[in-house]
Scaffold this motif. Structure first.
Motif, PDB file in Angstrom:
ATOM      1  N   PRO A  92       5.358  -7.150  -0.642  1.00 50.95           N
ATOM      2  CA  PRO A  92       5.312  -8.085  -1.783  1.00 50.95           C
ATOM      3  C   PRO A  92       4.003  -8.004  -2.560  1.00 50.95           C
ATOM      4  CG  PRO A  92       6.081  -9.183   0.204  1.00 50.95           C
ATOM      5  CD  PRO A  92       5.545  -7.850   0.636  1.00 50.95           C
ATOM      6  N   SER A 133      12.180 -14.813   8.073  1.00 48.59           N
ATOM      7  CA  SER A 133      11.236 -15.937   8.013  1.00 48.59           C
ATOM      8  C   SER A 133       9.983 -15.650   8.831  1.00 48.59           C
ATOM      9  CB  SER A 133      11.912 -17.225   8.500  1.00 48.59           C
ATOM     10  OG  SER A 133      12.195 -17.158   9.906  1.00 48.59           O
ATOM     11  N   LYS A 167       2.698 -14.221   4.636  1.00 49.20           N
ATOM     12  CA  LYS A 167       2.448 -15.342   3.728  1.00 49.20           C
ATOM     13  C   LYS A 167       2.908 -14.984   2.316  1.00 49.20           C
ATOM     14  CE  LYS A 167      -1.215 -17.673   6.287  1.00 49.20           C
ATOM     15  NZ  LYS A 167      -2.584 -18.230   6.273  1.00 49.20           N
ATOM     16  N   ALA A 168       4.071 -14.363   2.256  1.00 46.88           N
ATOM     17  CA  ALA A 168       4.638 -13.931   0.980  1.00 46.88           C
ATOM     18  C   ALA A 168       6.146 -13.824   1.119  1.00 46.88           C
ATOM     19  CB  ALA A 168       4.038 -12.599   0.545  1.00 46.88           C
ATOM     20  N   HIS A 169       6.835 -13.950  -0.007  1.00 53.23           N
ATOM     21  CA  HIS A 169       8.296 -13.848  -0.014  1.00 53.23           C
ATOM     22  C   HIS A 169       8.716 -12.382  -0.054  1.00 53.23           C
ATOM     23  CE1 HIS A 169      12.482 -14.552  -0.894  1.00 53.23           C
ATOM     24  NE2 HIS A 169      12.379 -13.894  -2.042  1.00 53.23           N
ATOM     25  N   ILE A 170       9.690 -12.009   0.762  1.00 52.35           N
ATOM     26  CA  ILE A 170      10.206 -10.644   0.812  1.00 52.35           C
ATOM     27  C   ILE A 170      11.463 -10.553  -0.054  1.00 52.35           C
ATOM     28  CG2 ILE A 170      11.246  -8.875   2.289  1.00 52.35           C
ATOM     29  CD1 ILE A 170       9.515  -9.903   4.572  1.00 52.35           C
ATOM     30  N   LYS A 171      11.458  -9.601  -0.989  1.00 53.96           N
ATOM     31  CA  LYS A 171      12.616  -9.387  -1.853  1.00 53.96           C
ATOM     32  C   LYS A 171      13.473  -8.245  -1.317  1.00 53.96           C
ATOM     33  CE  LYS A 171      10.350 -10.898  -6.132  1.00 53.96           C
ATOM     34  NZ  LYS A 171       9.974 -10.494  -7.518  1.00 53.96           N
ATOM     35  N   GLU A 179       7.936 -13.148   6.756  1.00 57.06           N
ATOM     36  CA  GLU A 179       7.302 -13.810   5.614  1.00 57.06           C
ATOM     37  C   GLU A 179       6.152 -14.703   6.060  1.00 57.06           C
ATOM     38  OE1 GLU A 179      11.000 -14.017   2.418  1.00 57.06           O
ATOM     39  OE2 GLU A 179      10.661 -15.717   3.782  1.00 57.06           O
ATOM     40  N   ASP A 195      18.110 -13.894   9.106  1.00 56.16           N
ATOM     41  CA  ASP A 195      17.298 -14.827   8.315  1.00 56.16           C
ATOM     42  C   ASP A 195      16.086 -15.316   9.103  1.00 56.16           C
ATOM     43  OD1 ASP A 195      18.957 -14.638   6.126  1.00 56.16           O
ATOM     44  OD2 ASP A 195      20.139 -16.420   6.643  1.00 56.16           O
TER      45      ASP A 195
END
Length: 499
Positions: free
Chosen positions: A494, A459, A466-470, A462, A455
């Motif tokens: 992303p 973080s 500057k973006a959320h990773i799926k 990301e 995790d």
């Protein structure tokens, strides 16, 4: 200096003098009572008579009366021939003992004896022979003994091993190339390595190479498909790029180290994939920026790799240049035939489900270019191309035009010490209105310490993007230290990164 005589072991033994023609039968009779030591033959010549042989008895036989041997065996032997017992002296010297035995006697008690080392192959043009370089990684407590360790390993592996090197300090230079010192043998560090059907030439003192990553190279490449476009940001001499090209992928490979790029080009030619590998010597961020720049930005990709030549013959279009609208790299991708295969095609990966949905890229073939013309219309001499002229049939390059600002399938970031930091190169670099199909899969290598979690790594990634990773996926590559492991983090870039 190493006093080799200190390792001599003198054995006082007994032997039987037997006619040489009876040795085979006598060996069967004396089974279990002859000397049994590795690399020592229990039958040797009789120095006093060439018709006889000495049969050296086991160390268990302490007396000349052979009392330890059962009467049944002795009687059978006496029926065969006259028995004559003679004393026999045997010295096991330095040349007999293995490196582990020697080093355990030299090194302080309790320290770990170096028992393994990485070996790479080199070809000597002087005498046309294959030679090996042994790469040691001697721990700090053994540094005072490094020379004697190297001598022992060299002596015990010669002539297979011709050079012993040790890594000096940590990797701190901008090219991430370890510094080596030659401890024994030849000074030449130019070598060749063979992996998964590919040959890699390199200078071990100038570029980075790690044979322990072979299985990881195979694992990742097994997820690629012929015709896909690969972006290799930290390509080195090509351990990912070359086999990917062998599989039929179109590879854009970059490295900051000019020596790495020089050997990447050499390896592309050695493996006959120079037409599928485009080599760049740029900072990784600048490489991504140029690769993704659309034509109206006025930037040009300064590739110095040889262009693609996937057909035997094609019609030279003379001085006609492909129209891109602005001189940018505008190459159309030709579908790669099913016959293009690789030695890694059959290998499957445990983490393939991340990449399974990515289809092969198929694009129409464009016109053929003359061999001294780059795709953007500039004149550059490309090695291996014969001169062509208007309307002349040539063995040339059917240029495979890949619009990298429209589609890339995979991005490899194999610089585990700092690759996460370079993810910021993808912020806003891709323009949404030009991009086609799915966004690329990012394969970012990193180190995770025992005190860190996955995790935490996500973080960090990301934060750089500057973006959320799926749906991120981690693959454990190898342990590099007791509390440190190398991982590959794979995820789809992303949508939020697009401009």
């Amino acid at each position: 200096m190493l006093d080799e005589s200190k390792f001599d072991v003198h054995l006082k033994l007994w032997a039987l003098r037997i006619p040489r023609e009876l040795c085979k039968v006598a060996t069967r009779i004396l089974n279990g009572y002859l000397l049994d030591k590795p690399r020592i033959k229990p039958i040797t010549e009789d120095p006093t008579c060439e018709r006889n042989r000495y049969m050296i008895l086991s160390e268990r036989v302490q007396d000349s009366d052979l009392s330890i041997i059962p009467d049944r065996i002795l009687n059978e032997l006496k029926d065969l021939c006259k028995i004559e017992v003679v004393p026999y002296s045997l010295t096991l010297g330095y040349s007999y003992w293995g490196a582990d035995h020697i080093l355990k006697q030299i090194l302080p008690p309790g320290v770990e004896v170096p028992s393994s080392f990485e070996t790479i192959v080199k070809y000597s043009t002087h005498d046309s022979t294959w030679r090996h370089v042994a790469h040691l990684n001697i721990h700090d407590e053994l540094i005072p003994y490094k020379d004697v360790i190297a001598k022992v390993i060299y002596d015990k592996n010669y002539p297979r091993i011709k050079t012993i090197v040790n890594k000096v300090g940590s990797i701190s230079n901008e090219f991430r190339v370890p510094k080596f010192e030659v401890l024994a043998g030849e000074k030449d560090m130019v070598t060749e390595v063979k992996q998964y059907g590919a040959t890699f030439k390199l200078d071990y003192s100038l570029v980075y190479w790690n044979s322990r990553l072979e299985h990881e190279h195979i694992r990742l490449i097994s997820q690629f498909r012929a015709g896909e476009v690969i972006c290799d940001m930290f390509a080195g001499i090509g351990p990912f790029a070359i086999p990917a090209a062998q599989k039929g992928c179109i590879v854009y490979a970059n490295d900051l180290n000019p020596d790495s790029i020089r050997y990447l080009k050499i390896n592309a030619e050695i493996n006959k994939v120079g037409d599928h590998v485009h080599a760049y010597n740029l900072d990784a961020r600048e490489f991504v920026s140029q690769l993704m720049a659309v034509p109206d930005l006025g930037k040009e990709l300064n590739s110095d790799a040889s262009m693609l030549k996937t057909c035997e013959t094609c019609t030279n279009q003379g001085n006609q240049e492909p129209e891109s609208g602005n001189g940018m790299l505008t190459v159309e991708a030709k579908e790669v035939p099913d016959s293009v295969t690789s030695n890694v095609d059959g290998l499957q990966s445990s983490s393939r489900n991340t990449d399974a949905s990515v289809p092969p890229v198929k694009r129409p073939a464009d016109v053929c270019q003359s061999e001294n013309e780059t795709v953007d219309g500039t004149n550059v001499v490309v090695a291996g191309r014969s001169k062509g002229s208007k309307n002349k049939r040539i063995r040339g390059s059917e240029i495979i035009n890949v619009k990298t600002w429209e589609h890339v399938d995979h991005v490899i970031m194999n610089l585990p010490a700092s690759a996460l930091e370079f993810l910021d190169a993808f912020r806003g670099v891709i323009q949404r209105k030009y991009w086609r199909d799915t966004l690329p899969l990012i394969h970012c290598y990193c180190f995770i310490r025992a005190s860190e979690t996955q995790d935490y790594i996500i973080s960090e990634a990301e934060a750089a993007l500057k973006a959320h990773i799926k749906d991120p996926m981690f693959h454990r590559v190898r342990d590099v230290a007791p509390n440190k492991a190398m991982f590959c983090l794979s995820f789809r870039l992303p949508e939020a990164c697009l401009n």
